[in-house]
Design an enzyme around this catalytic site. Structure first.
Site, PDB file in Angstrom:
ATOM      1  N   SER A 150      20.212  56.018  15.203  1.00 27.47           N
ATOM      2  CA  SER A 150      19.481  54.764  15.083  1.00 27.47           C
ATOM      3  C   SER A 150      20.470  53.625  15.156  1.00 27.47           C
ATOM      4  O   SER A 150      21.657  53.785  14.858  1.00 27.47           O
ATOM      5  CB  SER A 150      18.726  54.691  13.746  1.00 27.47           C
ATOM      6  OG  SER A 150      18.166  53.405  13.538  1.00 27.47           O
ATOM      7  N   TYR A 163      16.726  55.144   4.766  1.00 28.05           N
ATOM      8  CA  TYR A 163      16.788  55.361   6.210  1.00 28.05           C
ATOM      9  C   TYR A 163      18.205  55.140   6.730  1.00 28.05           C
ATOM     10  O   TYR A 163      18.754  55.968   7.471  1.00 28.05           O
ATOM     11  CB  TYR A 163      15.803  54.420   6.920  1.00 28.05           C
ATOM     12  CG  TYR A 163      15.708  54.658   8.409  1.00 28.05           C
ATOM     13  CD1 TYR A 163      15.001  55.746   8.904  1.00 28.05           C
ATOM     14  CD2 TYR A 163      16.320  53.800   9.318  1.00 28.05           C
ATOM     15  CE1 TYR A 163      14.909  55.980  10.272  1.00 28.05           C
ATOM     16  CE2 TYR A 163      16.237  54.019  10.671  1.00 28.05           C
ATOM     17  CZ  TYR A 163      15.525  55.110  11.156  1.00 28.05           C
ATOM     18  OH  TYR A 163      15.444  55.326  12.507  1.00 28.05           O
TER      19      TYR A 163
END
Length: 258
Positions: A150, A163
Site C-alpha cells: 500500500s 492498517y
C-alpha cells in the site's frame, strides 16, 4: 498480453471483489489457470463468471475456493485443494486485506487491531509459508509471490495505525522472503497501489481527511492501470524480480507535501 492458454497456475486471495477480482480475471484472460480464494464463495463464483470464458474451458481453468486467510486450517485446506486440482503453483498474489475505521490510536479497540493483524499480516504469512513449501518441492521448482502492499507502507493516513502498521510489516515480509527465496528460484515482490477507483475509494473522490486536518477530494486511477502493472510483474521470468513497485493516481497527494 500473452493471449494464449498455458499451464501456469496462480492463486489470488481476496479475489471476490476489487483489486483481487480484477487481477484474478486478468490472469485468467492472460492464459493462466487461476484459483480465486476469499471468504464469500458466491462473490468468487460471480468474479469468475464476469471474466467470461476466453478459452472455452472455464471449468478447467478457474476454481473458486472459500477460505479465510487468517485461519491456519483454512489456508491448509486451500493449498491442499489447489495442489489436488492443479498440481503446482507458479504465482501467489497475497491480496486479501481489511481496512479499519479511522480511529485515534488511544481510542482504538483491541478487536480492530487484531482483525487488521490477522488478515493483513498473519494471512499473507500463512499463504507465503505454504507457497514456499509447494514451490520448493514441485518440478520444475520455484515460482513468484506478489504481495499487495500500500502507499501506507511508505506514508500513513491520519488515524490509520492498524492498517499502516500491517502494511509496513508486509514490506518486511516481502524483503525477507525474497532473500530466502533466492536459493529456490522463488521471486518475491510487492506492489503498492494508491487510489484505484473502486467502491472502497469512492469517499476519496468526495473528500477525505488530510494530514493537515483539511478534508479534500483525491484523484483516482482506473483499474486497468493496476492490472497491467500487476501482469507485467507476474509475467517476468524467474531470473528477474520487481522487488517493489508503486502505481498510483498521478494527482493524488502523496509525493512531496501534496
Amino acid at each position: 498480453m500473452q493471449n494464449v492458454p498455458h499451464d501456469k497456475v496462480a492463486l489470488v486471495t481476496g479475489a471476490g471483489s476489487g483489486i483481487g477480482a480484477a487481477c484474478a480475471q486478468a490472469l485468467l484472460r492472460d492464459g493462466w489457470r487461476v484459483v480465486f480464494a476469499g471468504r464469500r464463495l458466491p462473490a468468487l463464483e460471480q468474479a469468475i463468471a464476469a471474466a467470461g470464458d476466453p478459452w472455452g474451458d472455464i471449468d478447467a481453468r478457474a476454481l473458486a475456493v472459500s477460505a479465510d486467510v487468517s485461519d491456519a486450517a483454512a489456508v491448509q485446506r486451500l493449498f491442499d485443494t489447489l495442489q489436488q486440482r492443479f498440481g503446482r503453483l507458479d504465482l501467489l498474489f497475497n491480496n486479501a486485506g481489511v481496512f479499519t475505521p479511522a480511529t485515534p490510536v488511544d481510542e482504538l479497540p483491541l478487536e480492530q487491531w487484531q482483525a487488521a493483524v490477522n488478515v493483513n499480516l498473519h494471512g499473507p504469512f500463512l499463504c507465503t509459508q505454504h507457497a514456499f513449501r509447494l514451490m520448493k518441492a514441485q518440478s520444475p521448482r520455484g515460482g513468484r509471490i506478489i504481495n499487495n502492499g500500500s502507499i501506507s507502507a511508505h506514508a500513513p493516513r491520519p488515524f490509520s495505525v492498524p492498517y499502516t502498521t500491517t502494511k509496513h510489516a508486509i514490506t518486511g515480509l516481502t524483503r525477507a522472503a525474497a532473500l530466502e527465496g533466492r536459493a529456490f528460484d522463488i521471486a518475491v515482490g510487492q506492489i503498492d497501489i494508491g487510489n484505484v477507483a473502486t467502491d472502497m475509494t469512492e469517499r476519496m473522490a468526495a473528500g477525505v481527511l488530510q494530514a493537515d486536518g483539511s478534508v479534500r477530494p483525491e484523484a483516482r486511477m482506473g483499474m486497468d492501470a493496476v492490472t497491467s502493472t500487476f501482469l507485467a510483474m507476474a509475467r517476468l521470468p524467474l531470473e528477474a524480480n520487481v522487488l517493489t513497485m508503486t502505481v498510483m493516481a498521478t494527482g493524488m497527494p502523496y509525493v512531496g507535501r501534496g
